[in-house]
Structures are given as structure tokens and as C-alpha cells.
Design a protein around this motif. Sequence first.
Motif, mmCIF file in Angstrom:
data_model
loop_
_atom_site.group_PDB
_atom_site.id
_atom_site.type_symbol
_atom_site.label_atom_id
_atom_site.label_comp_id
_atom_site.label_asym_id
_atom_site.label_seq_id
_atom_site.Cartn_x
_atom_site.Cartn_y
_atom_site.Cartn_z
ATOM 1 N N GLU A 131 46.751 56.098 -0.607
ATOM 2 C CA GLU A 131 47.044 55.439 -0.070
ATOM 3 C C GLU A 131 48.335 54.669 -0.521
ATOM 4 O O GLU A 131 49.144 54.657 0.636
ATOM 5 C CB GLU A 131 46.423 54.170 0.159
ATOM 6 C CG GLU A 131 45.303 54.554 1.019
ATOM 7 C CD GLU A 131 45.071 52.756 1.212
ATOM 8 O OE1 GLU A 131 45.433 51.936 0.864
ATOM 9 O OE2 GLU A 131 43.667 53.160 2.239
ATOM 10 N N ILE A 190 48.710 59.547 7.762
ATOM 11 C CA ILE A 190 48.297 58.537 8.124
ATOM 12 C C ILE A 190 47.577 57.681 9.346
ATOM 13 O O ILE A 190 46.296 57.490 9.424
ATOM 14 C CB ILE A 190 49.123 56.973 7.898
ATOM 15 C CG1 ILE A 190 49.457 56.986 6.475
ATOM 16 C CG2 ILE A 190 48.426 55.610 8.339
ATOM 17 C CD1 ILE A 190 50.732 56.117 6.131
ATOM 18 N N ARG A 249 44.477 60.217 9.405
ATOM 19 C CA ARG A 249 43.389 59.974 8.702
ATOM 20 C C ARG A 249 42.742 58.338 8.961
ATOM 21 O O ARG A 249 41.299 58.183 8.782
ATOM 22 C CB ARG A 249 43.758 59.563 7.485
ATOM 23 C CG ARG A 249 42.524 59.360 6.241
ATOM 24 C CD ARG A 249 43.435 59.139 4.474
ATOM 25 N NE ARG A 249 44.049 60.145 3.766
ATOM 26 C CZ ARG A 249 45.213 60.559 3.188
ATOM 27 N NH1 ARG A 249 44.677 59.485 2.449
ATOM 28 N NH2 ARG A 249 45.563 61.372 2.043
ATOM 29 N N TYR A 250 43.326 57.227 9.970
ATOM 30 C CA TYR A 250 42.864 56.594 10.225
ATOM 31 C C TYR A 250 42.778 56.409 11.377
ATOM 32 O O TYR A 250 41.951 55.032 11.278
ATOM 33 C CB TYR A 250 43.813 55.523 9.604
ATOM 34 C CG TYR A 250 44.308 55.298 7.593
ATOM 35 C CD1 TYR A 250 42.480 54.945 7.103
ATOM 36 C CD2 TYR A 250 44.867 55.877 7.619
ATOM 37 C CE1 TYR A 250 42.977 55.038 5.908
ATOM 38 C CE2 TYR A 250 45.258 56.135 5.866
ATOM 39 C CZ TYR A 250 44.121 55.210 5.239
ATOM 40 O OH TYR A 250 44.294 55.277 3.316
ATOM 41 N N SER A 251 43.350 57.017 12.156
ATOM 42 C CA SER A 251 42.411 56.324 13.838
ATOM 43 C C SER A 251 41.344 56.604 13.961
ATOM 44 O O SER A 251 41.057 56.251 15.143
ATOM 45 C CB SER A 251 44.231 57.322 14.474
ATOM 46 O OG SER A 251 43.477 58.520 14.362
ATOM 47 N N PRO A 281 38.191 56.355 12.083
ATOM 48 C CA PRO A 281 37.637 54.558 11.921
ATOM 49 C C PRO A 281 38.657 53.334 12.792
ATOM 50 O O PRO A 281 37.353 53.146 13.066
ATOM 51 C CB PRO A 281 38.079 54.771 9.930
ATOM 52 C CG PRO A 281 39.340 56.124 10.248
ATOM 53 C CD PRO A 281 38.746 56.373 11.151
ATOM 54 N N ILE A 282 39.571 53.793 12.435
ATOM 55 C CA ILE A 282 39.771 52.673 13.033
ATOM 56 C C ILE A 282 40.180 52.308 15.235
ATOM 57 O O ILE A 282 39.601 51.674 15.935
ATOM 58 C CB ILE A 282 41.499 52.465 13.936
ATOM 59 C CG1 ILE A 282 42.162 51.916 12.117
ATOM 60 C CG2 ILE A 282 42.080 50.673 14.651
ATOM 61 C CD1 ILE A 282 43.173 52.235 11.861
ATOM 62 N N SER A 335 46.782 47.411 1.021
ATOM 63 C CA SER A 335 45.504 48.476 1.128
ATOM 64 C C SER A 335 46.108 48.960 2.952
ATOM 65 O O SER A 335 45.789 47.986 3.355
ATOM 66 C CB SER A 335 44.270 47.547 1.134
ATOM 67 O OG SER A 335 43.464 48.666 1.756
ATOM 68 N N GLN A 348 44.623 50.525 4.655
ATOM 69 C CA GLN A 348 43.442 50.701 5.346
ATOM 70 C C GLN A 348 43.160 48.992 6.177
ATOM 71 O O GLN A 348 42.958 48.984 6.805
ATOM 72 C CB GLN A 348 42.172 51.215 4.819
ATOM 73 C CG GLN A 348 41.302 51.046 5.320
ATOM 74 C CD GLN A 348 39.598 52.040 4.733
ATOM 75 O OE1 GLN A 348 39.878 52.907 3.867
ATOM 76 N NE2 GLN A 348 38.626 51.857 5.420
ATOM 77 N N SER A 349 43.401 48.338 5.069
ATOM 78 C CA SER A 349 43.266 47.006 5.303
ATOM 79 C C SER A 349 44.465 46.312 6.648
ATOM 80 O O SER A 349 44.265 46.057 6.999
ATOM 81 C CB SER A 349 42.938 45.768 4.580
ATOM 82 O OG SER A 349 42.293 45.913 3.126
ATOM 83 N N LEU A 396 46.081 48.175 8.483
ATOM 84 C CA LEU A 396 45.832 49.269 9.593
ATOM 85 C C LEU A 396 44.922 48.447 10.336
ATOM 86 O O LEU A 396 45.370 47.401 11.328
ATOM 87 C CB LEU A 396 45.297 50.078 9.196
ATOM 88 C CG LEU A 396 46.690 51.775 8.760
ATOM 89 C CD1 LEU A 396 46.243 52.701 8.474
ATOM 90 C CD2 LEU A 396 48.524 51.349 9.984
ATOM 91 N N HIS A 397 43.648 48.060 9.415
ATOM 92 C CA HIS A 397 42.422 47.031 10.638
ATOM 93 C C HIS A 397 42.765 45.454 11.216
ATOM 94 O O HIS A 397 42.837 45.141 11.883
ATOM 95 C CB HIS A 397 41.466 47.327 9.401
ATOM 96 C CG HIS A 397 40.310 48.822 9.269
ATOM 97 N ND1 HIS A 397 39.802 49.173 11.133
ATOM 98 C CD2 HIS A 397 40.961 49.276 8.920
ATOM 99 C CE1 HIS A 397 39.232 50.340 10.499
ATOM 100 N NE2 HIS A 397 39.633 51.305 8.859
#
Length: 195
Positions: free
Chosen positions: A9, A27, A30-32, A34-35, A72, A74-75, A77-78
Amino acid sequence: MTLLPLYDEKDLLVKLRDGDYAAFEIIYRRYSKPISVNLFRILKSRELVEETLQDLFLKVWEQHSSIYIEQSLQSYLHRVAGNLAYDYFRKMARDKKLAGHVWENMVTTYNPFEGVADEEVDRALYSLIDNLPAQRRRVFMLCKLEGKSYNEVSTLLGISVAAVNDHITKANKFLKTNYAHVAPLMLSIFLALKS
């Protein structure tokens, strides 16, 4: 299936901050997903999820040069995705047409009253309304359930429009705090549609 480079990250954040579009794409890939899953739990609409996801990553790209690399990813983005979803609900609470559209969509994809009889829901809501102080209950019933304007209620009850507004604000807060059978979102939609 395309394999994504194994950047951690922090490396991705550094590259993103430096304007590396390839890092941005990694990014996104990787994250779209789960978001999107989390957004769907909140928004209950694929269309709104796609729109919010697009807004999220547009915002990330536009602000890439000022991104804080010690957080973070991930945090972050969420959190931004959640804020965008809740901004949508705040806007919806002010817009009756939008509230109606969201209500319609939620009823077709998610039934918050599943297993609960309509009469039971109505009974619980009216029971709470009965717990309001007498004047506040009258104001709430006239405005929210009978559809009268604040000015009409002001004239009818001989109180100021500011007092009507104060009663409605306090009644809404009481109902949102105490009505456990309906998710706060559903109650917000109900209150927005009735205002």
C-alpha cells in the motif's frame, strides 16, 4: 485474469502521489470490487454504486498530489466511499423526488420489514408519536401525516413558524433515535417524503 504487481500500500500511495497513472489503475483494480460490495450494502442500487465508485476514484485521482502516504489506503478509500454514500442520503433527505426513487429501489431490492407485519410497523411508529409532548405531536401530525405547510400549522395553532420548525426538528430527532423497527435510512426517507 491479469495479475496485479505486488506493490504494498505505501509503495502504491507514493507512486500515486507522484502522479503514476499505472499505480492508480492498480489501486482501482485492487480495491474497486470490495468497495462496490460495501457500497451496495448501503445504497442497494448497482447504478448508484457505479456512480459513487466513479466519483470516489475521480476524487482520488484529482487529489493524488496531496494524498497522505502514512494512512491505510484501504481505510481511506472505504471512508471516502462511505462519505460519498452518506452525502447522497443527505441530498436525498432534502429532495422528495430523489427520496421517492430511492424508496422504490430499496423496496424492490431489500425489504426492511421482512417478517414484520405492516400493522406492527405502523403500531410501533404511532406508539412513538403518541409519546411526543401534546403540542409537538399535534404539529408533527399536521405537518408530516396530513401534509400541511409550516405556515398553515402556524396559523391553525397560533404559534410561530419557528416554533413549528422547532417541534418538527425535535420530533424527527426523537423518532430517529427511538424507532428500532425501521432502519434509520427508512425513517429518513419516510420523514423526507412526508415533509
